[in-house]
Scaffold this motif. Structure first.
Motif, PDB file in Angstrom:
ATOM      1  N   VAL A   1       0.843  -1.204   0.000  1.00 26.48           N
ATOM      2  CA  VAL A   1       0.000   0.000   0.000  1.00 26.48           C
ATOM      3  C   VAL A   1       0.875   1.249   0.000  1.00 26.48           C
ATOM      4  CG1 VAL A   1      -1.737   1.309   1.285  1.00 26.48           C
ATOM      5  CG2 VAL A   1      -1.959  -1.170   1.065  1.00 26.48           C
ATOM      6  N   ASP A   2       1.961   1.243   0.777  1.00 27.75           N
ATOM      7  CA  ASP A   2       2.857   2.406   0.804  1.00 27.75           C
ATOM      8  C   ASP A   2       3.478   2.650  -0.569  1.00 27.75           C
ATOM      9  OD1 ASP A   2       2.362   2.887   3.476  1.00 27.75           O
ATOM     10  OD2 ASP A   2       4.087   1.716   4.173  1.00 27.75           O
ATOM     11  N   VAL A   3       3.896   1.582  -1.240  1.00 24.12           N
ATOM     12  CA  VAL A   3       4.485   1.751  -2.577  1.00 24.12           C
ATOM     13  C   VAL A   3       3.428   2.254  -3.557  1.00 24.12           C
ATOM     14  CG1 VAL A   3       5.576   0.557  -4.507  1.00 24.12           C
ATOM     15  CG2 VAL A   3       6.258   0.018  -2.147  1.00 24.12           C
ATOM     16  N   ALA A   4       2.207   1.701  -3.466  1.00 19.45           N
ATOM     17  CA  ALA A   4       1.130   2.167  -4.339  1.00 19.45           C
ATOM     18  C   ALA A   4       0.791   3.631  -4.074  1.00 19.45           C
ATOM     19  CB  ALA A   4      -0.107   1.291  -4.155  1.00 19.45           C
ATOM     20  N   LEU A   5       0.830   4.035  -2.808  1.00 20.89           N
ATOM     21  CA  LEU A   5       0.571   5.444  -2.481  1.00 20.89           C
ATOM     22  C   LEU A   5       1.645   6.346  -3.070  1.00 20.89           C
ATOM     23  CD1 LEU A   5      -0.719   5.225   1.205  1.00 20.89           C
ATOM     24  CD2 LEU A   5      -1.954   6.178  -0.761  1.00 20.89           C
ATOM     25  N   ARG A   6       2.877   5.880  -3.096  1.00 22.13           N
ATOM     26  CA  ARG A   6       3.931   6.682  -3.721  1.00 22.13           C
ATOM     27  C   ARG A   6       3.628   6.904  -5.200  1.00 22.13           C
ATOM     28  NH1 ARG A   6       8.317   4.751  -6.112  1.00 22.13           N
ATOM     29  NH2 ARG A   6       8.349   2.792  -4.944  1.00 22.13           N
ATOM     30  N   LEU A   7       3.181   5.868  -5.889  1.00 25.25           N
ATOM     31  CA  LEU A   7       2.807   6.035  -7.291  1.00 25.25           C
ATOM     32  C   LEU A   7       1.586   6.943  -7.430  1.00 25.25           C
ATOM     33  CD1 LEU A   7       3.267   2.434  -8.747  1.00 25.25           C
ATOM     34  CD2 LEU A   7       4.899   4.327  -8.685  1.00 25.25           C
ATOM     35  N   ALA A   8       0.611   6.798  -6.504  1.00 27.67           N
ATOM     36  CA  ALA A   8      -0.584   7.634  -6.558  1.00 27.67           C
ATOM     37  C   ALA A   8      -0.235   9.105  -6.360  1.00 27.67           C
ATOM     38  CB  ALA A   8      -1.593   7.175  -5.510  1.00 27.67           C
ATOM     39  N   ARG A   9       0.698   9.393  -5.449  1.00 31.12           N
ATOM     40  CA  ARG A   9       1.113  10.789  -5.251  1.00 31.12           C
ATOM     41  C   ARG A   9       1.765  11.345  -6.506  1.00 31.12           C
ATOM     42  NH1 ARG A   9       2.989   8.408  -0.274  1.00 31.12           N
ATOM     43  NH2 ARG A   9       1.513   8.921   1.420  1.00 31.12           N
ATOM     44  N   ARG A  10       2.552  10.518  -7.160  1.00 32.27           N
ATOM     45  CA  ARG A  10       3.179  10.962  -8.414  1.00 32.27           C
ATOM     46  C   ARG A  10       2.110  11.270  -9.458  1.00 32.27           C
ATOM     47  NH1 ARG A  10       8.304  10.318 -10.586  1.00 32.27           N
ATOM     48  NH2 ARG A  10       8.393  10.335 -12.862  1.00 32.27           N
ATOM     49  N   ALA A  11       1.101  10.369  -9.557  1.00 34.37           N
ATOM     50  CA  ALA A  11       0.016  10.594 -10.515  1.00 34.37           C
ATOM     51  C   ALA A  11      -0.776  11.841 -10.175  1.00 34.37           C
ATOM     52  CB  ALA A  11      -0.905   9.374 -10.541  1.00 34.37           C
ATOM     53  N   ALA A  12      -0.981  12.096  -8.882  1.00 39.68           N
ATOM     54  CA  ALA A  12      -1.800  13.237  -8.455  1.00 39.68           C
ATOM     55  C   ALA A  12      -1.131  14.561  -8.752  1.00 39.68           C
ATOM     56  CB  ALA A  12      -2.106  13.132  -6.966  1.00 39.68           C
ATOM     57  N   ARG A  13       0.180  14.557  -8.951  1.00 39.29           N
ATOM     58  CA  ARG A  13       0.884  15.803  -9.264  1.00 39.29           C
ATOM     59  C   ARG A  13       0.736  16.199 -10.726  1.00 39.29           C
ATOM     60  NH1 ARG A  13       5.058  13.560  -5.864  1.00 39.29           N
ATOM     61  NH2 ARG A  13       6.286  12.962  -7.711  1.00 39.29           N
ATOM     62  N   LEU A  14       0.288  15.284 -11.557  1.00 40.20           N
ATOM     63  CA  LEU A  14       0.154  15.582 -12.983  1.00 40.20           C
ATOM     64  C   LEU A  14      -1.089  16.425 -13.232  1.00 40.20           C
ATOM     65  CD1 LEU A  14       1.046  12.061 -14.432  1.00 40.20           C
ATOM     66  CD2 LEU A  14       2.585  13.992 -13.990  1.00 40.20           C
ATOM     67  N   ALA A  15      -1.104  17.104 -14.364  1.00 33.81           N
ATOM     68  CA  ALA A  15      -2.248  17.953 -14.717  1.00 33.81           C
ATOM     69  C   ALA A  15      -3.499  17.080 -14.837  1.00 33.81           C
ATOM     70  CB  ALA A  15      -1.974  18.684 -16.020  1.00 33.81           C
ATOM     71  N   PRO A  16      -4.547  17.338 -14.055  1.00 33.62           N
ATOM     72  CA  PRO A  16      -5.682  16.403 -13.990  1.00 33.62           C
ATOM     73  C   PRO A  16      -6.455  16.280 -15.292  1.00 33.62           C
ATOM     74  CG  PRO A  16      -6.143  18.399 -12.740  1.00 33.62           C
ATOM     75  CD  PRO A  16      -4.695  18.457 -13.106  1.00 33.62           C
ATOM     76  N   LEU A  17      -6.676  17.381 -16.005  1.00 32.32           N
ATOM     77  CA  LEU A  17      -7.428  17.295 -17.258  1.00 32.32           C
ATOM     78  C   LEU A  17      -6.643  16.508 -18.300  1.00 32.32           C
ATOM     79  CD1 LEU A  17      -8.991  20.874 -17.532  1.00 32.32           C
ATOM     80  CD2 LEU A  17     -10.071  18.751 -16.747  1.00 32.32           C
ATOM     81  N   ALA A  18      -5.336  16.731 -18.343  1.00 28.36           N
ATOM     82  CA  ALA A  18      -4.507  15.982 -19.289  1.00 28.36           C
ATOM     83  C   ALA A  18      -4.509  14.501 -18.935  1.00 28.36           C
ATOM     84  CB  ALA A  18      -3.082  16.527 -19.287  1.00 28.36           C
ATOM     85  N   SER A  19      -4.398  14.181 -17.642  1.00 27.98           N
ATOM     86  CA  SER A  19      -4.383  12.777 -17.238  1.00 27.98           C
ATOM     87  C   SER A  19      -5.704  12.089 -17.575  1.00 27.98           C
ATOM     88  CB  SER A  19      -4.114  12.663 -15.733  1.00 27.98           C
ATOM     89  OG  SER A  19      -2.781  12.996 -15.445  1.00 27.98           O
ATOM     90  N   ALA A  20      -6.816  12.785 -17.307  1.00 24.78           N
ATOM     91  CA  ALA A  20      -8.124  12.199 -17.608  1.00 24.78           C
ATOM     92  C   ALA A  20      -8.264  11.934 -19.101  1.00 24.78           C
ATOM     93  CB  ALA A  20      -9.237  13.119 -17.116  1.00 24.78           C
TER      94      ALA A  20
END
Length: 269
Positions: free
Chosen positions: A192-211
């Protein structure tokens, strides 16, 4: 902040920090197996989330043991089994593929059948070295839906999909990582900690572009309208006709008291 998921206790939701949410399958006594209520609750939770990134995991030493076969036992077996086990398009999978936020699966222990489909609908997977992946359709006499096989093949590739479905083999975490189906291997208890690290990285990206990029990736991987190679009527007959194998397989599973169907490959390990 802790968010209560509603009347069904099978899914827990926790916003661990702004924009990042952990969704946990919480049926450890059933190895987080999916019954109709759990699927409905998970669909509602994921549909209602306002998140930048999500981690999906399971409580206890299993990510998800697949569909809860015991939940379909009884006089309404055929109707319930068709709705749960042989359903070609559970809403939760469509929600996971179409939601605007990326989902990272944090996997420990087994991800079987419907649990593997959940993991395959996530945008990335983190697994402990004890994790393994399998589709026990052959043990049960189940003809898997085209939509499910498409999801498997898009993540696991044709070779591993064939091994799981046609040879009854399971894929361990190290092999899944080498094949690219798992993004990172984690130490025991750290998934879960490793997955959260990836999730934090994803959350820093521009949300409209990611969607938009998530939607485009889905379109590229499945560019044409879905045309089943096995129509719904033939699938139903293969599973539920008097000489169909599914009922026999499910009844044998329930009689055995096993925690999962066990084919030759699983007994060898």
């Amino acid at each position: 902040m802790r968010t209560e998921p509603g009347p069904c206790p099978a899914v827990r939701v926790e916003e661990v920090e702004p924009g990042i949410t952990v969704v946990t399958l919480d049926r450890p006594g059933r190895r987080n197996a999916l019954d109709a209520r759990t699927l409905d609750e998970l669909t509602r939770v994921l549909s209602d989330l306002d998140a930048r990134a999500v981690v999906l995991t399971g409580n206890g030493p299993a990510f998800c043991a697949g569909y809860d076969l015991r939940s379909v036992a009884g006089p309404r077996w055929e109707q319930l089994a068709e709705q749960l086990i042989a359903h070609p398009a559970h809403a939760v999978f469509d929600v996971m593929e179409s939601c605007t936020y990326p989902i990272v699966a944090a996997i420990d222990g087994p991800a079987l059948g419907g649990g593997l489909e959940l993991a395959s609908c996530c945008d990335a997977r983190v697994a402990t070295r004890d994790a393994f992946f399998s589709v026990p359709a052959g043990d049960l006499g189940l003809v898997y839906s085209d939509t499910g096989v498409r999801r498997f093949a898009s993540v696991w590739g044709g070779s591993l999909t064939r091994e799981m479905l046609l040879l009854g083999r399971r894929v361990d975490a190290s092999r899944a990582w080498r094949a690219g189906a798992v993004a990172e291997l984690a130490d025991d208890g750290a998934h879960v900690d490793v997955a959260l690290r990836l999730a934090r990285r994803a959350a820093r990206l521009a949300p409209l572009a990611s969607a938009s990029n998530k939607r485009i990736i889905g379109g590229v991987l499945d560019p044409a309208p879905h045309r089943p190679s096995l129509d719904a009527g033939r699938l139903r007959r293969a599973c539920f006709a008097p000489d169909g194998e599914l009922r026999t397989g499910v009844e044998a599973f329930i009689r055995s008291g096993a925690s999962r169907p066990v084919g030759p490959d699983l007994r060898d390990r």
